[in-house]
Structure formats: structure tokens, C-alpha cells
Design a protein around this motif. Structure first.
Motif, mmCIF file in Angstrom:
data_model
loop_
_atom_site.group_PDB
_atom_site.id
_atom_site.type_symbol
_atom_site.label_atom_id
_atom_site.label_comp_id
_atom_site.label_asym_id
_atom_site.label_seq_id
_atom_site.Cartn_x
_atom_site.Cartn_y
_atom_site.Cartn_z
ATOM 1 N N SER A 45 42.822 46.220 42.161
ATOM 2 C CA SER A 45 43.309 46.656 40.853
ATOM 3 C C SER A 45 44.834 46.559 40.861
ATOM 4 O O SER A 45 45.479 46.808 41.862
ATOM 5 N N GLY A 46 45.405 46.153 39.758
ATOM 6 C CA GLY A 46 46.848 45.952 39.689
ATOM 7 C C GLY A 46 47.217 44.512 39.963
ATOM 8 O O GLY A 46 48.354 44.198 40.274
ATOM 9 N N ASP A 47 46.261 43.572 39.887
ATOM 10 C CA ASP A 47 46.487 42.130 40.029
ATOM 11 C C ASP A 47 46.927 41.678 41.415
ATOM 12 O O ASP A 47 47.459 40.586 41.573
ATOM 13 N N ALA A 48 46.759 42.481 42.433
ATOM 14 C CA ALA A 48 47.104 42.061 43.794
ATOM 15 C C ALA A 48 45.901 41.355 44.420
ATOM 16 O O ALA A 48 44.758 41.752 44.223
ATOM 17 N N THR A 49 46.164 40.289 45.166
ATOM 18 C CA THR A 49 45.118 39.535 45.854
ATOM 19 C C THR A 49 45.539 39.314 47.290
ATOM 20 O O THR A 49 46.716 39.069 47.572
ATOM 21 N N SER A 50 44.580 39.417 48.196
ATOM 22 C CA SER A 50 44.901 39.135 49.591
ATOM 23 C C SER A 50 43.756 38.371 50.240
ATOM 24 O O SER A 50 42.590 38.525 49.869
ATOM 25 N N LEU A 51 44.117 37.522 51.187
ATOM 26 C CA LEU A 51 43.133 36.760 51.941
ATOM 27 C C LEU A 51 42.493 37.709 52.950
ATOM 28 O O LEU A 51 43.151 38.206 53.855
ATOM 29 N N ALA A 52 41.205 37.976 52.783
ATOM 30 C CA ALA A 52 40.504 38.909 53.671
ATOM 31 C C ALA A 52 39.944 38.191 54.888
ATOM 32 O O ALA A 52 40.047 38.684 56.009
ATOM 33 N N TYR A 53 39.337 37.028 54.669
ATOM 34 C CA TYR A 53 38.709 36.282 55.758
ATOM 35 C C TYR A 53 38.966 34.794 55.562
ATOM 36 O O TYR A 53 38.480 34.200 54.607
ATOM 37 N N PRO A 54 39.695 34.154 56.468
ATOM 38 C CA PRO A 54 39.896 32.708 56.355
ATOM 39 C C PRO A 54 38.635 31.957 56.783
ATOM 40 O O PRO A 54 37.777 32.492 57.480
ATOM 41 N N ARG A 55 38.539 30.704 56.367
ATOM 42 C CA ARG A 55 37.408 29.850 56.730
ATOM 43 C C ARG A 55 37.294 29.755 58.242
ATOM 44 O O ARG A 55 38.285 29.670 58.960
ATOM 45 N N ASN A 56 36.055 29.765 58.736
ATOM 46 C CA ASN A 56 35.783 29.686 60.167
ATOM 47 C C ASN A 56 34.597 28.758 60.376
ATOM 48 O O ASN A 56 33.563 28.917 59.725
#
Length: 108
Positions: A45-56
Motif C-alpha cells: 500500500s502506498g505504491d511501493a514495490t519490491s522484488l521479493a523473489y528473483p527467478r531461480n
């Protein structure tokens, strides 16, 4: 809210894993897996995005020695090897090795 030094936030995300398992000959299994095909991101919420899990990408092989046990090997950014012995049906003994050449799984 703070939990173990990490801020706890509310968000959502969507991930996709794909895999295939084959048995080219009796007792031999080959596997190929792609985890988090599209680099799973969390949207907060609040338009923040983060990479949680990169491709493996993982490739693996296992061989079953009848009722006596199984040997397994897989590789992604680390190398894993394991043995399972079943001397009797009710008991399984397991041992394994994990090699992380990049030392990427060191605790922070």
C-alpha cells in the motif's frame, strides 16, 4: 510494526513456478524447475514495490536403488547432494551436502 528489525507491511503479489519431471529409464528421474518465472514482486500500500523473489532455475537428478535408498543431486546457484538409505521400511536415514560457492546464503 517492527519484527526482528524488519518493518512489517501489508501488500500482495503473484508468483509462478514451472517444472517438469521425467523418468527416461527405470529408477532414474530428471527434473527441471523455474521458480518465480517473472521475478515475484510485492506491491505494498502506498505504491511501493519490491522484488521479493528473483527467478531461480534448478536442474536435478535422482536414482533409486530399489527399496534400499535414493541418491539425489541438484544445482541452482548452489550444489546439493543427498542420500537416503532405507534399511527397513519403517526407517529412513538421510545425509546431505550443500555447497554455496558464492556464499549467498550466509546469515545476515
Amino acid at each position: 510494526t517492527d519484527l526482528d528489525g524488519t518493518t512489517v507491511r501489508q501488500g500482495n503479489g503473484l508468483g509462478l513456478d514451472l517444472g517438469v519431471l521425467g523418468r527416461p529409464i527405470r529408477n532414474l528421474r530428471l527434473a527441471f524447475v523455474i521458480q518465480d518465472v517473472f521475478d515475484t514482486e510485492l506491491n505494498y500500500s502506498g505504491d511501493a514495490t519490491s522484488l521479493a523473489y528473483p527467478r531461480n532455475v534448478i536442474a536435478g537428478v535422482s536414482y533409486a536403488f530399489g527399496r534400499y535408498g535414493t541418491a539425489a543431486f541438484d544445482i541452482d546457484n548452489r550444489i546439493h547432494f543427498g542420500l537416503e538409505a532405507t534399511p527397513i521400511k519403517q526407517i529412513a536415514l538421510r545425509a546431505g551436502l550443500d555447497n554455496d560457492p558464492d556464499d549467498t546464503d550466509r546469515p545476515i
